[in-house]
Design a protein around this motif. Structure first.
Motif, PDB file in Angstrom:
ATOM      1  N   ASP A 194      -6.645   0.811   1.529  1.00 43.66           N
ATOM      2  CA  ASP A 194      -5.631   0.675   0.473  1.00 43.66           C
ATOM      3  C   ASP A 194      -5.034  -0.719   0.335  1.00 43.66           C
ATOM      4  O   ASP A 194      -4.502  -1.060  -0.723  1.00 43.66           O
ATOM      5  CB  ASP A 194      -4.520   1.731   0.629  1.00 43.66           C
ATOM      6  CG  ASP A 194      -3.982   1.847   2.049  1.00 43.66           C
ATOM      7  OD1 ASP A 194      -4.652   1.378   2.990  1.00 43.66           O
ATOM      8  OD2 ASP A 194      -2.898   2.412   2.218  1.00 43.66           O
ATOM      9  N   ASN A 195      -5.110  -1.555   1.380  1.00 42.69           N
ATOM     10  CA  ASN A 195      -4.689  -2.957   1.235  1.00 42.69           C
ATOM     11  C   ASN A 195      -5.865  -3.853   0.853  1.00 42.69           C
ATOM     12  O   ASN A 195      -5.732  -4.749   0.007  1.00 42.69           O
ATOM     13  CB  ASN A 195      -4.084  -3.498   2.534  1.00 42.69           C
ATOM     14  CG  ASN A 195      -2.719  -2.941   2.850  1.00 42.69           C
ATOM     15  OD1 ASN A 195      -2.580  -2.095   3.732  1.00 42.69           O
ATOM     16  ND2 ASN A 195      -1.701  -3.381   2.137  1.00 42.69           N
ATOM     17  N   PHE A 242      -0.774   7.764   0.399  1.00 39.47           N
ATOM     18  CA  PHE A 242      -1.025   7.288   1.763  1.00 39.47           C
ATOM     19  C   PHE A 242      -2.509   6.973   1.973  1.00 39.47           C
ATOM     20  O   PHE A 242      -3.369   7.809   1.734  1.00 39.47           O
ATOM     21  CB  PHE A 242      -0.564   8.357   2.770  1.00 39.47           C
ATOM     22  CG  PHE A 242      -0.792   7.964   4.204  1.00 39.47           C
ATOM     23  CD1 PHE A 242      -0.059   6.931   4.781  1.00 39.47           C
ATOM     24  CD2 PHE A 242      -1.740   8.618   4.974  1.00 39.47           C
ATOM     25  CE1 PHE A 242      -0.276   6.559   6.102  1.00 39.47           C
ATOM     26  CE2 PHE A 242      -1.957   8.266   6.297  1.00 39.47           C
ATOM     27  CZ  PHE A 242      -1.221   7.226   6.861  1.00 39.47           C
ATOM     28  N   ASP A 243      -2.774   5.750   2.367  1.00 39.68           N
ATOM     29  CA  ASP A 243      -4.138   5.273   2.666  1.00 39.68           C
ATOM     30  C   ASP A 243      -5.060   5.208   1.445  1.00 39.68           C
ATOM     31  O   ASP A 243      -6.276   5.043   1.608  1.00 39.68           O
ATOM     32  CB  ASP A 243      -4.812   6.122   3.766  1.00 39.68           C
ATOM     33  CG  ASP A 243      -4.408   5.667   5.168  1.00 39.68           C
ATOM     34  OD1 ASP A 243      -3.610   4.719   5.289  1.00 39.68           O
ATOM     35  OD2 ASP A 243      -4.909   6.266   6.143  1.00 39.68           O
ATOM     36  N   HIS A 290      -8.419   1.271   6.996  1.00 35.49           N
ATOM     37  CA  HIS A 290      -8.153   2.011   5.760  1.00 35.49           C
ATOM     38  C   HIS A 290      -8.337   1.043   4.594  1.00 35.49           C
ATOM     39  O   HIS A 290      -8.211  -0.173   4.784  1.00 35.49           O
ATOM     40  CB  HIS A 290      -6.751   2.629   5.774  1.00 35.49           C
ATOM     41  CG  HIS A 290      -5.730   1.777   6.466  1.00 35.49           C
ATOM     42  ND1 HIS A 290      -5.093   0.749   5.833  1.00 35.49           N
ATOM     43  CD2 HIS A 290      -5.296   1.748   7.737  1.00 35.49           C
ATOM     44  CE1 HIS A 290      -4.296   0.142   6.679  1.00 35.49           C
ATOM     45  NE2 HIS A 290      -4.398   0.715   7.847  1.00 35.49           N
ATOM     46  N   THR A 303       1.792  -2.171  12.488  1.00 31.35           N
ATOM     47  CA  THR A 303       1.207  -1.002  11.822  1.00 31.35           C
ATOM     48  C   THR A 303       0.754   0.048  12.844  1.00 31.35           C
ATOM     49  O   THR A 303       0.886   1.253  12.604  1.00 31.35           O
ATOM     50  CB  THR A 303       0.007  -1.430  10.944  1.00 31.35           C
ATOM     51  OG1 THR A 303       0.500  -2.330   9.957  1.00 31.35           O
ATOM     52  CG2 THR A 303      -0.632  -0.254  10.235  1.00 31.35           C
ATOM     53  N   ALA A 314       0.830  -1.214   0.000  1.00 34.60           N
ATOM     54  CA  ALA A 314       0.000   0.000   0.000  1.00 34.60           C
ATOM     55  C   ALA A 314       0.861   1.259   0.000  1.00 34.60           C
ATOM     56  O   ALA A 314       2.056   1.210   0.261  1.00 34.60           O
ATOM     57  CB  ALA A 314      -0.905  -0.006   1.222  1.00 34.60           C
ATOM     58  N   ASN A 315       0.212   2.338  -0.319  1.00 32.76           N
ATOM     59  CA  ASN A 315       0.753   3.717  -0.326  1.00 32.76           C
ATOM     60  C   ASN A 315       1.503   4.071  -1.621  1.00 32.76           C
ATOM     61  O   ASN A 315       1.284   5.127  -2.180  1.00 32.76           O
ATOM     62  CB  ASN A 315       1.665   4.008   0.878  1.00 32.76           C
ATOM     63  CG  ASN A 315       0.947   3.877   2.216  1.00 32.76           C
ATOM     64  OD1 ASN A 315      -0.263   4.113   2.306  1.00 32.76           O
ATOM     65  ND2 ASN A 315       1.668   3.506   3.247  1.00 32.76           N
ATOM     66  N   GLU A 331     -10.026  -3.068   8.978  1.00 29.93           N
ATOM     67  CA  GLU A 331      -8.608  -2.763   8.732  1.00 29.93           C
ATOM     68  C   GLU A 331      -8.273  -1.311   9.107  1.00 29.93           C
ATOM     69  O   GLU A 331      -7.144  -1.015   9.479  1.00 29.93           O
ATOM     70  CB  GLU A 331      -8.311  -3.039   7.243  1.00 29.93           C
ATOM     71  CG  GLU A 331      -6.940  -2.646   6.744  1.00 29.93           C
ATOM     72  CD  GLU A 331      -5.840  -3.666   7.019  1.00 29.93           C
ATOM     73  OE1 GLU A 331      -6.012  -4.536   7.887  1.00 29.93           O
ATOM     74  OE2 GLU A 331      -4.789  -3.568   6.367  1.00 29.93           O
ATOM     75  N   ARG A 386       8.450   7.431   9.418  1.00 27.41           N
ATOM     76  CA  ARG A 386       8.639   5.987   9.631  1.00 27.41           C
ATOM     77  C   ARG A 386      10.057   5.515   9.298  1.00 27.41           C
ATOM     78  O   ARG A 386      10.456   4.408   9.681  1.00 27.41           O
ATOM     79  CB  ARG A 386       7.638   5.218   8.760  1.00 27.41           C
ATOM     80  CG  ARG A 386       6.218   5.387   9.259  1.00 27.41           C
ATOM     81  CD  ARG A 386       5.208   4.845   8.294  1.00 27.41           C
ATOM     82  NE  ARG A 386       3.910   4.686   8.925  1.00 27.41           N
ATOM     83  CZ  ARG A 386       2.802   4.372   8.271  1.00 27.41           C
ATOM     84  NH1 ARG A 386       2.836   4.165   6.964  1.00 27.41           N
ATOM     85  NH2 ARG A 386       1.663   4.247   8.910  1.00 27.41           N
ATOM     86  N   GLY A 389       3.510  -0.226   2.393  1.00 27.59           N
ATOM     87  CA  GLY A 389       2.532  -0.035   3.463  1.00 27.59           C
ATOM     88  C   GLY A 389       3.154   0.732   4.613  1.00 27.59           C
ATOM     89  O   GLY A 389       3.781   1.780   4.409  1.00 27.59           O
ATOM     90  N   ALA A 390       3.029   0.176   5.813  1.00 25.88           N
ATOM     91  CA  ALA A 390       3.608   0.836   6.988  1.00 25.88           C
ATOM     92  C   ALA A 390       5.024   0.336   7.270  1.00 25.88           C
ATOM     93  O   ALA A 390       5.608   0.663   8.291  1.00 25.88           O
ATOM     94  CB  ALA A 390       2.708   0.576   8.191  1.00 25.88           C
ATOM     95  N   ARG A 426       1.866   3.815  12.663  1.00 24.44           N
ATOM     96  CA  ARG A 426       0.902   4.920  12.522  1.00 24.44           C
ATOM     97  C   ARG A 426       1.029   5.913  13.681  1.00 24.44           C
ATOM     98  O   ARG A 426       0.770   7.102  13.515  1.00 24.44           O
ATOM     99  CB  ARG A 426      -0.535   4.385  12.425  1.00 24.44           C
ATOM    100  CG  ARG A 426      -0.856   3.796  11.048  1.00 24.44           C
ATOM    101  CD  ARG A 426      -2.297   3.386  10.917  1.00 24.44           C
ATOM    102  NE  ARG A 426      -3.169   4.418  10.398  1.00 24.44           N
ATOM    103  CZ  ARG A 426      -3.425   4.671   9.122  1.00 24.44           C
ATOM    104  NH1 ARG A 426      -2.845   3.970   8.179  1.00 24.44           N
ATOM    105  NH2 ARG A 426      -4.246   5.636   8.752  1.00 24.44           N
TER     106      ARG A 426
HETATM  107  N1  HSE Z   1      -1.881   3.009   4.524  1.00 25.49           N
HETATM  108  C1  HSE Z   1      -1.535   2.211   5.649  1.00 25.49           C
HETATM  109  C2  HSE Z   1      -0.439   2.883   6.436  1.00 25.49           C
HETATM  110  C3  HSE Z   1      -1.076   0.867   5.159  1.00 25.49           C
HETATM  111  O1  HSE Z   1       0.499   3.371   5.798  1.00 25.49           O
HETATM  112  O2  HSE Z   1      -0.509   2.953   7.659  1.00 25.49           O
HETATM  113  C4  HSE Z   1      -0.626  -0.042   6.272  1.00 25.49           C
HETATM  114  O3  HSE Z   1      -1.571  -0.957   6.610  1.00 25.49           O
END
Ligand code: HSE
Length: 308
Positions: A138-139, A18-19, A136, A183, A12-13, A134, A234, A261-262, A187
């Motif tokens: 995006d996954n 993002f998201d 969000h 995650t 994802a992302n 979840e 991150r 993703g994260a 976040r």
């Molecule tokens: N969009 C989410 C994030 C994906 O970056 O936190 C991770 O699950």
């Protein structure tokens, strides 16, 4: 009666999305949901490792399990409470690495339970429930439909989404380190608010990224997989990411390098033999950091979830 569903991993992302952006990868979990024979036996949750190390003890086996929670929401949607069920997950997708392992089991559990119930819910309902669990979309969107997906979680809980063809010659290399990153922790590192210049940066990169994919424009794509909303925060927990971005900046045939993703997995998009040309330097970065890293170059997964 029981139903099994095969669900792909996701990244994802893709940098600025993002998201909202995500794509599916050909690594699969298999989720089986069955009505238990003995009424009143409650729920049973089994995790079967395929070829990965999985900390089975850390996965809740009761009603706090995310697959169970998703199935419970589906039953609530049709005005029923969950009957006695058995959930079995065969895992191949590494967990807590930023490859959509939780999205895959949520989506698989929902599709399987929906089949068992005679398909009372359509894709829109399943996607909305999956995104709620979840947090969000995006996954879960590419996990359901495969390919490269844009998705937007709306205020009413519904999800708008679109699947855009991914250029055939754009290769995906995932670098999967041997350590985990939750995650929730990833976040929690993000700030509450962001500046207008950072928001503007991501909006323009994301818009141009989608246009680049539509038009298969590799040169434009090279300027797009950048981010100021999550990666700068991150970065500290994703070993090797700064070194890799520095190494790969302006390298021929490398279109981008982003946190998957994260995190802590990293995704590199390349064309031609772009990745092959840098792979020794990439491996060296992880060796210098003393981090074991599984490196896999994959095609995009275009099928999405399948009942098997
Ligand atoms: N969009 C989410 C994030 C994906 O970056 O936190 C991770 O699950």
């Amino acid at each position: 009666m029981k139903v099994s569903v095969k669900v792909p991993a996701t990244s994802a992302n893709l940098g600025p999305g993002f998201d909202c952006l995500g794509l599916a990868l050909p690594i699969y979990n298999e989720i089986t949901v069955e009505e238990t024979v003995m009424p009143g036996s409650g729920i049973e949750i089994n995790i079967i490792e395929e070829d990965i190390d999985y900390d089975i003890l850390s996965v809740p086996k009761d009603k706090n399990n995310i697959v169970y929670k998703a199935i419970e929401l589906l039953y609530n949607f049709i005005g029923q409470s969950v009957s006695d069920i058995k959930i079995t997950v065969k895992t191949n997708i590494p967990v807590t690495r930023g490859l959509g392992s939780s999205a895959s089991v949520i989506v698989g559990g929902l599709i399987a339970a929906n089949e068992l119930l005679g398909k009372p819910a359509d894709d829109a309902v399943l996607l909305s429930i999956a995104s709620e669990v979840e947090g969000h979309p995006d996954n879960v969107t590419p996990a359901m439909f495969g390919g490269f997906c844009l998705s937007s979680l709306e205020d009413d809980g519904s999800v708008s989404y679109s699947k855009i063809p991914w250029p055939e010659d754009w290769k995906l290399t995932v670098l999967i380190p041997d350590y985990e990153l939750d995650t929730k922790i990833a976040r929690s590192l993000l700030p509450e608010t962001i500046s207008i210049p950072d928001a503007s940066f991501n909006i323009r990169k994301c818009a141009m990224l989608i246009d680049s994919v539509y038009r298969c424009d590799s040169e434009q794509m090279k300027k797009c997989m950048k981010d100021k909303l999550h990666q700068p925060y991150r970065n500290q927990l994703v070993k090797g990411f700064s070194e890799l971005t520095e190494l790969l900046e302006n390298k021929e045939d490398i279109l981008g390098c982003v946190i998957s993703g994260a995190g802590p997995a990293i995704l590199i998009v390349s064309v031609n033999d772009g990745f092959e040309k840098v792979q020794n330097d990439v491996k060296q970065i992880f060796e210098d950091l003393n981090v074991k890293c599984d490196i896999r170059t994959l095609d995009i997964e275009n099928e999405g979830s399948k009942v098997i």
